[in-house]
Write a protein that holds these residues in place. Structure first.
Motif, mmCIF file in Angstrom:
data_model
loop_
_atom_site.group_PDB
_atom_site.id
_atom_site.type_symbol
_atom_site.label_atom_id
_atom_site.label_comp_id
_atom_site.label_asym_id
_atom_site.label_seq_id
_atom_site.Cartn_x
_atom_site.Cartn_y
_atom_site.Cartn_z
ATOM 1 N N MET A 100 0.831 -1.200 0.000
ATOM 2 C CA MET A 100 0.000 0.000 0.000
ATOM 3 C C MET A 100 0.870 1.257 0.000
ATOM 4 O O MET A 100 0.608 2.212 -0.720
ATOM 5 C CB MET A 100 -0.933 0.009 1.210
ATOM 6 N N THR A 101 1.927 1.257 0.801
ATOM 7 C CA THR A 101 2.831 2.400 0.864
ATOM 8 C C THR A 101 3.487 2.645 -0.484
ATOM 9 O O THR A 101 3.515 3.781 -0.981
ATOM 10 C CB THR A 101 3.908 2.176 1.944
ATOM 11 N N ALA A 102 4.010 1.590 -1.078
ATOM 12 C CA ALA A 102 4.658 1.720 -2.389
ATOM 13 C C ALA A 102 3.658 2.189 -3.440
ATOM 14 O O ALA A 102 3.985 3.033 -4.293
ATOM 15 C CB ALA A 102 5.278 0.387 -2.798
ATOM 16 N N GLY A 103 2.446 1.669 -3.398
ATOM 17 C CA GLY A 103 1.427 2.055 -4.370
ATOM 18 C C GLY A 103 1.050 3.523 -4.283
ATOM 19 O O GLY A 103 0.900 4.200 -5.305
ATOM 20 N N VAL A 104 0.903 4.025 -3.062
ATOM 21 C CA VAL A 104 0.578 5.443 -2.893
ATOM 22 C C VAL A 104 1.741 6.303 -3.398
ATOM 23 O O VAL A 104 1.530 7.329 -4.055
ATOM 24 C CB VAL A 104 0.238 5.761 -1.425
ATOM 25 N N LEU A 105 2.969 5.876 -3.113
ATOM 26 C CA LEU A 105 4.127 6.612 -3.618
ATOM 27 C C LEU A 105 4.168 6.612 -5.146
ATOM 28 O O LEU A 105 4.477 7.632 -5.773
ATOM 29 C CB LEU A 105 5.420 6.030 -3.045
ATOM 30 N N VAL A 106 3.857 5.487 -5.756
ATOM 31 C CA VAL A 106 3.826 5.403 -7.220
ATOM 32 C C VAL A 106 2.744 6.320 -7.787
ATOM 33 O O VAL A 106 2.984 7.072 -8.744
ATOM 34 C CB VAL A 106 3.607 3.939 -7.685
ATOM 35 N N ALA A 107 1.549 6.271 -7.212
ATOM 36 C CA ALA A 107 0.451 7.127 -7.703
ATOM 37 C C ALA A 107 0.812 8.603 -7.571
ATOM 38 O O ALA A 107 0.612 9.394 -8.506
ATOM 39 C CB ALA A 107 -0.837 6.823 -6.945
ATOM 40 N N ALA A 108 1.359 8.979 -6.423
ATOM 41 C CA ALA A 108 1.761 10.376 -6.213
ATOM 42 C C ALA A 108 2.871 10.768 -7.183
ATOM 43 O O ALA A 108 2.891 11.875 -7.723
ATOM 44 C CB ALA A 108 2.194 10.603 -4.774
ATOM 45 N N GLY A 109 3.795 9.858 -7.401
ATOM 46 C CA GLY A 109 4.888 10.120 -8.346
ATOM 47 C C GLY A 109 4.375 10.300 -9.757
ATOM 48 O O GLY A 109 4.842 11.191 -10.487
ATOM 49 N N LEU A 110 3.431 9.463 -10.166
ATOM 50 C CA LEU A 110 2.845 9.601 -11.501
ATOM 51 C C LEU A 110 2.160 10.945 -11.682
ATOM 52 O O LEU A 110 2.312 11.606 -12.716
ATOM 53 C CB LEU A 110 1.851 8.464 -11.761
ATOM 54 N N VAL A 111 1.417 11.358 -10.673
ATOM 55 C CA VAL A 111 0.745 12.653 -10.748
ATOM 56 C C VAL A 111 1.770 13.779 -10.780
ATOM 57 O O VAL A 111 1.680 14.713 -11.595
ATOM 58 C CB VAL A 111 -0.255 12.841 -9.568
ATOM 59 N N GLY A 112 2.772 13.691 -9.919
ATOM 60 C CA GLY A 112 3.811 14.727 -9.878
ATOM 61 C C GLY A 112 4.572 14.864 -11.179
ATOM 62 O O GLY A 112 4.734 15.983 -11.716
ATOM 63 N N VAL A 113 5.016 13.742 -11.724
ATOM 64 C CA VAL A 113 5.751 13.763 -12.993
ATOM 65 C C VAL A 113 4.824 14.217 -14.111
ATOM 66 O O VAL A 113 5.219 15.015 -14.986
ATOM 67 C CB VAL A 113 6.367 12.379 -13.289
ATOM 68 N N GLY A 114 3.594 13.740 -14.105
ATOM 69 C CA GLY A 114 2.637 14.126 -15.139
ATOM 70 C C GLY A 114 2.342 15.624 -15.144
ATOM 71 O O GLY A 114 2.117 16.222 -16.195
ATOM 72 N N LEU A 115 2.368 16.243 -13.972
ATOM 73 C CA LEU A 115 2.152 17.701 -13.890
ATOM 74 C C LEU A 115 3.358 18.478 -14.421
ATOM 75 O O LEU A 115 3.213 19.575 -14.958
ATOM 76 C CB LEU A 115 1.860 18.121 -12.450
ATOM 77 N N LEU A 116 4.532 17.929 -14.224
ATOM 78 C CA LEU A 116 5.745 18.623 -14.636
ATOM 79 C C LEU A 116 6.017 18.524 -16.143
ATOM 80 O O LEU A 116 6.678 19.398 -16.703
ATOM 81 C CB LEU A 116 6.960 18.086 -13.869
#
Length: 117
Positions: A100-116
Protein backbone atom coordinates in the motif's frame (compact mmCIF):
# COMPACT_ATOMS: atom_id res chain seq x y z
CA UNK A 1 -26.52 -18.16 18.43
CA UNK A 2 -24.73 -18.45 15.09
CA UNK A 3 -22.68 -15.54 13.72
CA UNK A 4 -21.24 -14.93 10.28
CA UNK A 5 -18.70 -16.04 9.22
CA UNK A 6 -19.00 -19.23 11.18
CA UNK A 7 -15.51 -20.40 10.19
CA UNK A 8 -14.13 -17.45 12.19
CA UNK A 9 -16.49 -17.41 15.16
CA UNK A 10 -16.54 -21.17 15.73
CA UNK A 11 -12.84 -21.22 16.64
CA UNK A 12 -11.36 -20.85 20.11
CA UNK A 13 -13.02 -18.96 22.94
CA UNK A 14 -14.84 -15.64 23.04
CA UNK A 15 -12.26 -12.85 23.57
CA UNK A 16 -12.72 -9.70 25.62
CA UNK A 17 -15.30 -7.62 23.68
CA UNK A 18 -13.00 -4.58 23.75
CA UNK A 19 -10.48 -6.41 21.59
CA UNK A 20 -13.09 -7.57 19.09
CA UNK A 21 -14.48 -4.03 18.88
CA UNK A 22 -10.98 -2.61 18.35
CA UNK A 23 -10.47 -5.17 15.59
CA UNK A 24 -13.74 -4.04 14.00
CA UNK A 25 -12.65 -0.38 14.17
CA UNK A 26 -9.43 -1.30 12.39
CA UNK A 27 -11.44 -3.08 9.70
CA UNK A 28 -13.62 0.00 9.26
CA UNK A 29 -10.49 2.19 8.99
CA UNK A 30 -9.27 0.00 6.12
CA UNK A 31 -12.68 0.35 4.46
CA UNK A 32 -12.54 4.15 4.81
CA UNK A 33 -9.06 4.10 3.30
CA UNK A 34 -10.35 1.94 0.46
CA UNK A 35 -13.20 4.33 -0.25
CA UNK A 36 -10.84 7.32 -0.18
CA UNK A 37 -8.44 5.70 -2.65
CA UNK A 38 -11.23 4.72 -5.05
CA UNK A 39 -12.77 8.20 -4.75
CA UNK A 40 -9.39 9.80 -5.46
CA UNK A 41 -8.99 7.65 -8.57
CA UNK A 42 -12.48 8.45 -9.81
CA UNK A 43 -12.02 12.17 -9.09
CA UNK A 44 -8.67 12.22 -10.88
CA UNK A 45 -10.33 10.66 -13.91
CA UNK A 46 -13.39 12.93 -13.81
CA UNK A 47 -11.62 16.28 -13.35
CA UNK A 48 -9.58 17.93 -16.08
CA UNK A 49 -6.08 17.93 -14.63
CA UNK A 50 -3.21 19.13 -16.82
CA UNK A 51 -1.29 15.85 -16.79
CA UNK A 52 0.87 14.52 -19.60
CA UNK A 53 -0.76 11.86 -21.78
CA UNK A 54 -1.18 8.53 -20.03
CA UNK A 55 -0.22 9.75 -16.55
CA UNK A 56 -3.81 10.52 -15.59
CA UNK A 57 -5.02 7.06 -16.63
CA UNK A 58 -2.06 5.31 -14.97
CA UNK A 59 -2.60 7.24 -11.71
CA UNK A 60 -6.31 6.48 -11.79
CA UNK A 61 -5.71 2.76 -12.27
CA UNK A 62 -3.12 2.65 -9.47
CA UNK A 63 -5.43 4.45 -7.03
CA UNK A 64 -8.46 2.29 -7.80
CA UNK A 65 -6.40 -0.91 -7.56
CA UNK A 66 -5.01 0.26 -4.21
CA UNK A 67 -8.58 0.85 -3.07
CA UNK A 68 -9.47 -2.72 -3.94
CA UNK A 69 -6.37 -4.01 -2.15
CA UNK A 70 -7.20 -1.94 0.95
CA UNK A 71 -10.67 -3.46 1.12
CA UNK A 72 -9.18 -6.94 0.80
CA UNK A 73 -6.57 -6.15 3.48
CA UNK A 74 -9.34 -4.92 5.76
CA UNK A 75 -11.29 -8.16 5.47
CA UNK A 76 -8.31 -10.50 5.66
CA UNK A 77 -6.79 -8.50 8.51
CA UNK A 78 -10.05 -8.66 10.46
CA UNK A 79 -10.29 -12.44 9.94
CA UNK A 80 -6.66 -13.06 10.90
CA UNK A 81 -6.86 -10.83 14.00
CA UNK A 82 -10.20 -12.25 15.16
CA UNK A 83 -8.88 -15.79 14.86
CA UNK A 84 -5.71 -14.86 16.73
CA UNK A 85 -7.78 -13.25 19.51
CA UNK A 86 -9.99 -16.32 19.79
CA UNK A 87 -7.02 -18.71 19.83
CA UNK A 88 -4.96 -16.56 22.24
CA UNK A 89 -2.15 -16.09 19.69
CA UNK A 90 -0.08 -13.02 18.83
CA UNK A 91 -1.82 -10.57 16.51
CA UNK A 92 -0.59 -10.58 12.90
CA UNK A 93 0.70 -7.46 11.19
CA UNK A 94 -0.86 -5.95 8.07
CA UNK A 95 0.40 -8.11 5.22
CA UNK A 96 -0.16 -5.47 2.54
CA UNK A 97 1.29 -2.47 4.41
CA UNK A 98 4.45 -2.20 2.29
CA UNK A 99 2.47 -2.74 -0.93
CA UNK A 100 0.00 0.00 0.00
CA UNK A 101 2.83 2.40 0.86
CA UNK A 102 4.66 1.72 -2.39
CA UNK A 103 1.43 2.06 -4.37
CA UNK A 104 0.58 5.44 -2.89
CA UNK A 105 4.13 6.61 -3.62
CA UNK A 106 3.83 5.40 -7.22
CA UNK A 107 0.45 7.13 -7.70
CA UNK A 108 1.76 10.38 -6.21
CA UNK A 109 4.89 10.12 -8.35
CA UNK A 110 2.84 9.60 -11.50
CA UNK A 111 0.74 12.65 -10.75
CA UNK A 112 3.81 14.73 -9.88
CA UNK A 113 5.75 13.76 -12.99
CA UNK A 114 2.64 14.13 -15.14
CA UNK A 115 2.15 17.70 -13.89
CA UNK A 116 5.74 18.62 -14.64
CA UNK A 117 5.80 17.28 -18.20
Amino acid sequence: MSRFPRWVYDRGTEPDPRFSLANERTFLAWIRTSLALVAAGVALNAVQVPLAAGFQTASTVVLVMLGLLAAGQGWLGWVRAERALRENRALPGPSLGPVMTAGVLVAAGLVGVGLLL
